[in-house]
Design an enzyme around this catalytic site. Structure first.
Site, PDB file in Angstrom:
ATOM      1  N   GLN A  10      -8.075   6.375  -0.435  1.00  0.00           N
ATOM      2  CA  GLN A  10      -8.745   7.590   0.046  1.00  0.00           C
ATOM      3  C   GLN A  10      -8.818   7.527   1.571  1.00  0.00           C
ATOM      4  OE1 GLN A  10     -12.423   8.624  -2.060  1.00  0.00           O
ATOM      5  NE2 GLN A  10     -11.871   7.180  -3.685  1.00  0.00           N
TER       6      GLN A  10
ATOM      7  N   ASP B  80       5.715  -3.070  -3.073  1.00  0.00           N
ATOM      8  CA  ASP B  80       4.584  -2.138  -2.973  1.00  0.00           C
ATOM      9  C   ASP B  80       3.331  -2.918  -2.596  1.00  0.00           C
ATOM     10  OD1 ASP B  80       3.358   0.306  -2.989  1.00  0.00           O
ATOM     11  OD2 ASP B  80       3.797   0.781  -5.086  1.00  0.00           O
TER      12      ASP B  80
ATOM     13  N   GLY C 211       2.694   2.301 -13.737  1.00  0.00           N
ATOM     14  CA  GLY C 211       3.558   3.405 -14.167  1.00  0.00           C
ATOM     15  C   GLY C 211       4.704   3.658 -13.212  1.00  0.00           C
ATOM     16  N   THR C 212       4.415   3.686 -11.906  1.00  0.00           N
ATOM     17  CA  THR C 212       5.455   3.916 -10.908  1.00  0.00           C
ATOM     18  C   THR C 212       6.482   2.798 -10.913  1.00  0.00           C
ATOM     19  OG1 THR C 212       3.978   5.182  -9.460  1.00  0.00           O
ATOM     20  CG2 THR C 212       5.904   4.167  -8.441  1.00  0.00           C
TER      21      THR C 212
ATOM     22  N   ARG D  65       4.675  13.569  -8.126  1.00  0.00           N
ATOM     23  CA  ARG D  65       3.540  13.375  -9.030  1.00  0.00           C
ATOM     24  C   ARG D  65       2.979  14.707  -9.521  1.00  0.00           C
ATOM     25  NH1 ARG D  65       1.297   8.353  -9.517  1.00  0.00           N
ATOM     26  NH2 ARG D  65       1.600   6.835  -7.843  1.00  0.00           N
TER      27      ARG D  65
ATOM     28  N   LYS E 166       9.662   9.922  -5.732  1.00  0.00           N
ATOM     29  CA  LYS E 166       8.918  10.383  -6.911  1.00  0.00           C
ATOM     30  C   LYS E 166       8.121  11.640  -6.590  1.00  0.00           C
ATOM     31  CE  LYS E 166       4.814   7.522  -6.037  1.00  0.00           C
ATOM     32  NZ  LYS E 166       4.001   6.381  -6.473  1.00  0.00           N
TER      33      LYS E 166
END
Length: 323
Positions: free
Chosen positions: A100, A221, A228-229, A197, A195
């Site tokens: 965030q 990453d 999931g990614t 989303r 990707k």
């Protein structure tokens, strides 16, 4: 500032007790004595069972969910300040709420900025963390931030695999800069998985930018949440002709169906750091410890040494596989 003339004390929060013990061991120090008093309704209160007056204290606690972990750290900082600690460093291997970091939609909070404000308001003089989701979060603080880089641990491990046709991959466009750091250190090419989303933790579509036929792919990453990614990217890369696919992620959040997703994926292995303790064992997950790196960083802060020296690959930081 921390002073070499003041005693140094390390304390562990409940969420990072195992890692804190390893950091203390690597530093040839004992952890300080702290306990948490709990009320029947769930309210809790950290208590230092020894004096910290005039000490440079390092409080080790990752702030992954639930929010009690962050609240415990804030209370530890406040208690140390009120007990007249000289200098308080919040050592946060995993900095929660870092995703965030901006207003990406109307009427949302910026949780990373709020957390920065809370840490400073509680009385922290310095923050030490690793692989923030966005490096610019350092700018949310008006106190010094030591931002450690897990690549100095991950890169030697990848080199030890001696993959014949190594290619580094980013699972999304936002991770391209991180992937290029690894690629430069490993003298490898970079490909990107683009990707789209639908919403958080749900991918609508994905495509590969670059040639991966016959390659031994390492996906890079910072956070693995539901996996999931990573697992979808790994499956797509295999479909495009990759010989093997691995993934390295600094922080193994591993929520929801993450463990099942990893076990049932085409990933050879997922390499993570121990910034967050595993909830359960998994044959495909390898854990590298960050204890030595944080130990050296703590020593350098106390001795007024350079933190940037720790960013050099193979500069005395050992890669240790826990399991």
């Amino acid at each position: 500032m921390p002073s070499q003339f003041n005693p140094v004390k390390l304390f562990a929060g409940s969420a990072s007790s195992v890692l804190a013990e390893q950091i203390a061991h690597a530093s040839a120090r004992e952890l300080g004595d702290i306990s948490v008093s709990r009320f029947s309704d769930g309210e809790f209160q950290p208590i230092y069972n020894e004096s910290v007056r005039g000490c440079d204290v390092f409080l080790i606690q990752s702030t992954f969910a639930p929010s009690d972990n962050l609240m415990e750290l804030l209370l530890m900082i406040d208690a140390a300040k009120r007990a007249s600690a000289h200098y308080i460093t919040a050592v946060i291997p995993y900095f929660g709420l870092a995703r965030q970091d901006r207003k990406d939609k109307p009427r949302v909070a910026i949780g990373a900025k709020l957390t920065a404000n809370l840490l400073a308001a509680a009385g922290a003089h310095r923050v030490m963390t690793m692989d923030l989701h966005a490096a610019q979060i350092q700018g949310f603080f008006d106190i010094p931030v030591d931002h450690l880089d897990a690549s100095v641990i991950m890169v030697p491990y990848i080199k030890s695999l001696k993959l014949p046709n190594l290619v580094i991959a980013s699972p999304d466009m936002g991770g391209t800069a991180r992937a290029r750091v690894f690629a430069k250190a490993l003298n490898a090419e970079v490909v990107i998985c683009d990707k789209q989303r639908k919403r958080a933790n749900e991918i609508e579509s994905m495509s590969v930018i670059g040639d991966v036929k016959g390659a031994d792919i390492v996906l890079v990453d910072d956070i693995c949440d539901t996996a999931g990614t990573l697992t979808k990217a790994a499956a797509l890369l295999k479909e495009k002709g990759a010989n093997s696919v691995r993934a390295v992620c600094t922080h193994g959040v591993l929520s929801g169906k993450a463990y099942d997703n990893i076990e049932n994926s085409v990933l050879e292995e997922l390499i993570i750091c121990d910034t967050i303790p595993l909830k359960k064992a998994c044959d495909k997950i390898k854990v590298l410890t960050v204890a030595d790196l944080f130990s050296k960083a703590i020593s350098n802060v106390y001795e007024h040494g350079s933190i940037s020296d720790l960013f050099r690959m193979g500069d005395g930081v050992q890669t240790k596989v826990k399991f």
